[in-house]
Design an enzyme around this catalytic site. Structure first.
Site, mmCIF file in Angstrom:
data_model
loop_
_atom_site.group_PDB
_atom_site.id
_atom_site.type_symbol
_atom_site.label_atom_id
_atom_site.label_comp_id
_atom_site.label_asym_id
_atom_site.label_seq_id
_atom_site.Cartn_x
_atom_site.Cartn_y
_atom_site.Cartn_z
ATOM 1 N N GLY A 33 0.843 -1.194 0.000
ATOM 2 C CA GLY A 33 0.000 0.000 0.000
ATOM 3 C C GLY A 33 0.872 1.236 0.000
ATOM 4 O O GLY A 33 2.009 1.220 -0.463
ATOM 5 N N CYS A 34 0.352 2.300 0.554
ATOM 6 C CA CYS A 34 1.088 3.562 0.617
ATOM 7 C C CYS A 34 2.399 3.361 1.361
ATOM 8 O O CYS A 34 2.421 2.805 2.456
ATOM 9 C CB CYS A 34 0.242 4.617 1.330
ATOM 10 S SG CYS A 34 1.120 6.168 1.588
ATOM 11 N N PHE A 35 3.486 3.829 0.781
ATOM 12 C CA PHE A 35 4.776 3.587 1.410
ATOM 13 C C PHE A 35 4.929 4.316 2.738
ATOM 14 O O PHE A 35 5.725 3.915 3.580
ATOM 15 C CB PHE A 35 5.970 3.844 0.497
ATOM 16 C CG PHE A 35 5.974 5.087 -0.346
ATOM 17 C CD1 PHE A 35 5.445 6.292 0.069
ATOM 18 C CD2 PHE A 35 6.562 5.044 -1.598
ATOM 19 C CE1 PHE A 35 5.488 7.426 -0.728
ATOM 20 C CE2 PHE A 35 6.626 6.162 -2.418
ATOM 21 C CZ PHE A 35 6.078 7.356 -1.968
ATOM 22 N N TRP A 36 4.156 5.363 2.986
ATOM 23 C CA TRP A 36 4.242 6.040 4.279
ATOM 24 C C TRP A 36 3.881 5.082 5.414
ATOM 25 O O TRP A 36 4.467 5.130 6.492
ATOM 26 C CB TRP A 36 3.308 7.236 4.342
ATOM 27 C CG TRP A 36 3.579 8.332 3.368
ATOM 28 C CD1 TRP A 36 4.719 8.554 2.642
ATOM 29 C CD2 TRP A 36 2.683 9.375 3.018
ATOM 30 N NE1 TRP A 36 4.569 9.669 1.862
ATOM 31 C CE2 TRP A 36 3.334 10.199 2.074
ATOM 32 C CE3 TRP A 36 1.392 9.704 3.405
ATOM 33 C CZ2 TRP A 36 2.733 11.326 1.531
ATOM 34 C CZ3 TRP A 36 0.792 10.832 2.860
ATOM 35 C CH2 TRP A 36 1.459 11.632 1.931
ATOM 36 N N CYS A 37 2.895 4.210 5.176
ATOM 37 C CA CYS A 37 2.458 3.258 6.212
ATOM 38 C C CYS A 37 3.545 2.231 6.509
ATOM 39 O O CYS A 37 3.880 1.984 7.670
ATOM 40 C CB CYS A 37 1.194 2.526 5.760
ATOM 41 S SG CYS A 37 -0.254 3.582 5.543
#
Length: 182
Positions: A14-18
């Site tokens: 998913g979103c790499f920030w997570c």
């Protein structure tokens, strides 16, 4: 720490920030970098990847010391903090750039990844089949500077507060013995 023993695995969840926010807190992880890989465009920009036209996936390169944490443990964390059963989606983030993937650089890492997936599938943990792809890492490029350590720099930002923070908390609760002291 003997830096010659450091290993790296690249994960799309998913979103790499997570994914980045979780692994920055893992004991034995020596480096975390957000980036893009396994697409058709070399060195794509964030805007290009978000368009879905590049085929690239948002990934996090996780460097770890196997004397402190095994690849198996790194992957067990991965399977707890994202949903490996949704094709090209994590929550409200939809598109091929958010697909679940383990991108390997060695036959040994591929073997362990496939073993962990088989064990997870057999465990009954998930009601749906695991769709995580396991492929050789291809065309990796580092994401723009403003994506690096995003959650640490913007914990109060809406997406961080409502999407990233719960994943970090889930990691802390599930893997208390693997949380790095801050």
């Amino acid at each position: 720490m003997n830096t010659t023993s450091i290993q790296t695995i690249t994960l799309g969840g998913g979103c790499f920030w997570c994914v980045e926010a979780v692994y920055e807190r893992v004991l034995g992880v020596t480096g975390v970098e957000s980036g893009y890989s396994n697409g058709r465009v070399r060195n794509p920009s964030y805007e290009q990847v978000c368009s879905g036209d590049t085929g690239a996936v948002e990934v996090v390169r996780v460097s770890f010391d196997p004397a402190q944490i095994t690849l198996r443990e790194v992957l067990e964390i991965f399977f707890v903090v994202h949903d490996p059963t949704t094709l090209n989606r994590q929550g409200n983030d939809v598109g091929t750039q958010y697909r679940s993937g383990i991108y390997v650089e060695s036959p040994e890492h591929e073997r362990v990844a496939r073993e962990v997936i088989a064990e997870m599938a057999a465990s009954g943990t998930y009601k749906s089949p695991i769709v995580t792809e396991v492929l050789p890492l291809a065309d990796y490029s580092r994401a723009e500077d403003y994506h690096q350590h995003y959650f640490a720099q913007h914990p109060g930002q809406g997406y961080c507060a409502f999407v990233v923070a719960p994943k970090v908390e889930k990691f802390r609760k599930t893997f208390a013995s693997k949380v790095r002291s801050e």
